[in-house]
Scaffold this active site. Structure first.
Site, PDB file in Angstrom:
ATOM      1  N   ASP A 209      14.182  -6.113   8.077  1.00  0.00           N
ATOM      2  CA  ASP A 209      13.173  -6.591   7.052  1.00  0.00           C
ATOM      3  C   ASP A 209      13.677  -7.330   5.993  1.00  0.00           C
ATOM      4  OD1 ASP A 209      10.747  -4.555   8.370  1.00  0.00           O
ATOM      5  OD2 ASP A 209      11.452  -6.149   9.191  1.00  0.00           O
ATOM      6  N   ASP A 339       2.942   8.052 -12.135  1.00  0.00           N
ATOM      7  CA  ASP A 339       4.348   7.615 -11.594  1.00  0.00           C
ATOM      8  C   ASP A 339       4.352   6.098 -11.651  1.00  0.00           C
ATOM      9  OD1 ASP A 339       6.058   9.656  -9.430  1.00  0.00           O
ATOM     10  OD2 ASP A 339       5.629   9.914 -11.425  1.00  0.00           O
TER      11      ASP A 339
END
Lengths: 472, 438
Positions: A209, A339
């Site tokens: 990919d 995060d």
């Protein structure tokens, strides 16, 4: 009331006029093309809609509308014979009459005409001549297939093959005598130095990919069609099996291949537009800077990119929670503390966003997904918003640290107070050639790549009396 | 008093629905300077520096909520094959406005029958229902109310009794009022909207939903100013959001083997029932203790088997209902999609998926299933699904037109914050002194 023949002709006429205009632009050099477009600031809206036609398009009988002018209850065709699928992938036309007296106010200026994704087919205005071949560089198993493919394209199809310099400068390739002789026929370019974005007619990707992401990064405007082959297991973005590459490439050259337009995000990093920069404020207060001092960097777009998977804003090396504000269409919708946050396309929903707990979106759904990464909150569920919204991410004024942004995992950079990241859907999708079925291919890759809902199946009961015992 | 037929075709110009042309699909957006220059009909472009509180500045859209029209040329030589028969005309959902061909004459008022406490209920009638009714009477409109509402003995107070005789009643499941009602008012929670949706199995009249306590997902209007709000809607061009519904067909296989002659040639005696669903279709294991075991087909292909408590197939509107409890992401109502969420799947890898709105889903009992399944539609009409039966689901062409308070985007985020307290937490404070980070 019903004079649909002339307006229908007008619609088809304007469509072909538009494609003609587009084709005329093909032969021009890139810079000139951009200038031409700027002078045509008035958009290419179908003229007949502005010409005072009072007929509301979806109500044209004989067009693909579901709602008729009156009596919506009875006449609502839900199947269209001409489309293979029988109805549009975005859903049927909604009825525009609500009850006996209400209806939608016709507003022809805000109508978009798009090809039903399920019927999108590729066609060549001229036969393709220049092919870009992308191969993953540090993978030995790809060398032979790569050579085979290049030979086929150059010797049998008589095409000009472009490859990145690092791809052909590979050690083992250099040692192969038969390939070295052949190597002169390839056109090499250097990433970051040479701009090939207007020279390529077709892209072929080998292995993984990531090759598609790389292809996307090379083309910041219109992207040529991409054919992606997997060599080992099926990938999400690589539907074609390499073993049959000859027939598949031939088929694509014939035209009429099914394509899926994978939407991308248009991302802009704008420096210092917010005047909440504390240093600036205190400098002004202390008389060091005049009150009307304007940050020379303010409003400068330092980076503009097209992103196929996602934009990630995170806390970088800092141990503090990231603290970024998320604006949607100008409205502050939330603050992300944790995060970080991922803003992704449907294509990217099966990448990092899936790891962060998001649902997986089919590439044909026009949407943008916002997923938090380890949010320090019990109630931050990922959301899916319409594709046409404009998102903006800035550091919260209370943030204890700066943030870091990356685009499809690349071009990582720091975001300071006052900077902003603006994200919206790009009008330049990546046209990915499909192998089998436009819609169903995705489920195949879900099953094969992610083993979506694969578990040992529960067996049936052999004796009929068993089920009755446990039923209360 | 009635407008002529032609009036429905007249384009009304309204300051709030400024015609707006979008960025040309062929233009080079990569070089586009600040958005201010793209606007038409604007007297000045947006200034370079944005205000520090951007939410206070009025935001102008540059493109359809659906996303930009994709460029259909790919590189120098490839382009999309034009297929005029398969072109979709999509109107920007953000600019959809409601208009009346003729002034509305009849209104349906829906309110919850059994409220938590009796005093709240009576209060609701006095403060809400009666004034509401009177308001419509003044406009010479006919008011419809469901019979159970009127006959509720708990609300037999004076003010109500006097207006009772001027109300038209209908009985749910007996009388079909879908062609008699021009306008719908919902008073109270989200359930009133689901009820409205169930009454209209085809075209739905515009719905204006008021919340009486706290803001609801489907009830954006505050009752305090209902009089002026309703007048505005009837007289003006209100913003609407078309909430897509699912069209569900349940085919029950004919199990009477004896009556071969009576089986109709067309349907083989199979019974088909059709429902329009606003929130979701739930297929679950019912009272059985066994895992439900249903097969899921999409456009004829088997995509997976759901083993667990069940599966939810929902609209974007329903994504914030049962589906959110089952762990799904929340989808804005303007995204054309269908959401498939498993309920307690016995699998480590069954993530909810979002599929395009135009597909057809079919749910059947797996051949290995140990028990039957049960299906319900917006929580109602619960029935058993046995071997050979099937449930077919597509997006309906009859959406529910819900009148917006401000606009589709703003309203949704407002309700996310207020109803679900989406991402509400105590905010981490700023560091006051310049300390080392580590």
């Amino acid at each position: 009331m019903e004079d649909e023949p002339p307006s229908r002709k007008a619609e088809e006429g304007s469509l072909s006029k538009r494609s003609q205009r587009q084709q005329e632009r093909q032969g021009k050099l890139p810079r000139r093309r951009k200038e031409v477009k700027r002078s045509l600031r008035r958009p290419d809206c179908p003229e007949h809609l502005l010409g005072g036609s009072v007929h509301w398009l979806p109500e044209h009988p004989g067009s693909e509308a579901s709602a008729s002018v009156e009596d919506t209850a009875e006449s609502c065709p839900k199947r269209w014979d001409r489309c293979r699928r029988g109805h549009f992938l975005h859903g049927p036309y909604p009825a525009t009459h609500f009850g006996p007296k209400a209806c939608v106010l016709p507003n022809p200026t805000s109508v978009m005409h798009i090809q039903d994704p399920a019927s999108q087919r590729l066609t060549w205005s001229k036969p393709p001549l220049n092919v870009l071949v992308i191969r993953k560089i540090r993978d030995e198993t790809l060398l032979e297939p790569f050579k085979e493919l290049c030979r086929f394209l150059v010797e049998e199809k008589h095409l000009m093959v472009y490859v990145e310099k690092k791809v052909v400068d590979d050690g083992s390739l250099m040692r192969d005598d038969s390939f070295s002789a052949f190597r002169n026929q390839l056109c090499t370019f250097r990433e970051g130095f040479d701009d090939i974005s207007d020279c390529i007619d077709l892209i072929i990707c080998l292995g993984g990919d990531g090759t598609l992401l790389y292809a996307s990064s090379l083309f910041q405007g219109s992207v040529p069609p991409v054919m992606a082959f997997h060599l080992g297991s099926l990938g999400f973005l690589t539907p074609f099996k390499f073993e049959s590459f000859r027939t598949e490439v031939d088929k694509v050259f014939e035209g009429n291949a099914a394509i899926i337009l994978r939407s991308r995000l248009k991302v802009k990093v704008v420096k210092g537009t917010f005047q909440r920069n504390e240093q600036l404020l205190s400098a002004q207060e202390n008389g060091i800077l005049p009150h009307n001092h304007i940050n020379n960097e303010a409003g400068k777009i330092t980076l503009q990119l097209q992103v196929l998977n996602e934009v990630v804003v995170d806390r970088g090396p800092s141990s503090y929670l990231s603290n970024v504000d998320l604006y949607l269409d100008g409205r502050l919708i939330t603050s992300v503390q944790g995060d970080g946050v991922i803003v992704s396309t449907p294509t990217g929903s099966t990448a990092y966003a899936a790891a962060a707990g998001a649902s997986m979106i089919h590439p044909n759904v026009p949407a943008i997904m916002v997923t938090p990464i380890c949010p320090h909150s019990l109630s931050f569920r990922p959301i899916v918003v319409p594709a046409g919204v404009e998102l903006m991410i800035t550091l919260s004024p209370d943030a204890r640290n700066t943030a870091w942004v990356s685009f499809d995992g690349r071009k990582r950079q720091e975001i300071q107070h006052g900077d902003s990241i603006k994200i919206t859907t790009s009008c330049f999708p990546v046209p990915s050639i499909c192998c089998h079925d436009l819609v169903y291919d995705w489920f195949d890759s879900l099953a094969q790549c992610l083993h979506w809902n694969v578990r040992k199946k529960q067996t049936r009961l052999t004796d009929a009396s068993d089920s009755s015992e446990t039923e209360n | 008093m009635e407008d002529s037929v032609e009036s429905k075709l007249t384009l009304k110009s309204d300051a709030s629905s400024e015609p707006f042309l979008y960025c040309c699909s062929a233009c080079d957006c990569s070089e586009e300077p600040l958005r201010g220059k793209v606007f038409r009909n604007r007297t000045k472009a947006r200034s370079m520096s944005m205000p520090s509180a951007p939410s206070s500045a009025k935001f102008r859209r540059t493109q359809s909520l659906h996303g930009p029209s994709p460029v259909t040329t790919f590189g120098p030589k490839a382009c999309m094959l034009k297929n005029p028969k398969a072109v979709m005309h999509i109107q920007d959902p953000a600019s959809q406005r409601l208009t009346w061909n003729k002034p509305p004459k009849s209104v349906l008022i829906i309110k919850k029958i059994r409220d938590a406490s009796l005093s709240v209920h009576i209060c609701c009638v006095d403060i809400v229902f009666v004034p509401c009714f009177n308001g419509f009477q003044q406009k010479n409109m006919i008011v419809y109310v469901e019979r159970k509402v009127i006959e509720d003995p708990a609300i037999a107070n004076e003010s109500f009794v006097s207006i009772k005789k001027n109300i038209c009643t209908f009985r749910e499941d007996y009388d079909d009022i879908s062609n008699c009602v021009d306008f719908i008012i919902c008073l109270g929670g989200d359930g009133t909207l689901l009820y409205a949706s169930s009454l209209f199995q085809e075209s739905v009249s515009p719905v204006m939903a008021f919340h009486l306590g706290s803001l609801g997902f489907l009830t954006p209007f505050n009752f305090d100013t209902y009089q002026s709000q309703v007048t505005q809607v009837i007289e003006g061009n209100a913003a609407i959001i078309l909430r897509s519904r699912l069209e569900v067909k349940v085919v029950k296989e004919n199990r009477e083997k004896g009556s071969v002659e009576e089986i109709s040639l067309v349907t083989n005696g199979d019974k088909t029932m059709q429902y329009q669903v606003l929130n979701e279709v739930v297929v679950d294991r019912g009272p059985s203790s066994y895992l439900s075991n249903v097969d899921l087909f999409l456009d004829g292909h088997l995509i997976t088997t759901v083993q667990g408590d069940g599966v939810i197939v929902s609209t974007p509107t329903g994504s914030t209902a049962y589906a959110v409890a089952a762990g799904a992401s929340m989808i804005h109502p303007n995204v054309p999609a269908i959401m498939i969420t498993p309920i307690c799947p016995h699998s480590l890898s069954f993530r909810p998926i979002v599929v395009p709105a135009g597909i057809e889903l079919k749910i059947t009992l797996s051949c290995d299933a140990r028990n039957t399944a049960w299906v319900s539609f917006d929580g109602r009409k619960r029935q058993e699904i046995a071997y050979g039966d099937s449930i077919t689901i597509t997006t309906s062409c009859f959406p529910l037109p819900s009148i917006c308070f401000r606009d589709p985007v703003n309203d949704w985020f407002e309700s996310l914050a207020q109803c679900l307290h989406w991402n509400v937490r105590k905010k981490q404070s700023h560091l006051s002194s310049e300390e080392e980070e580590f």
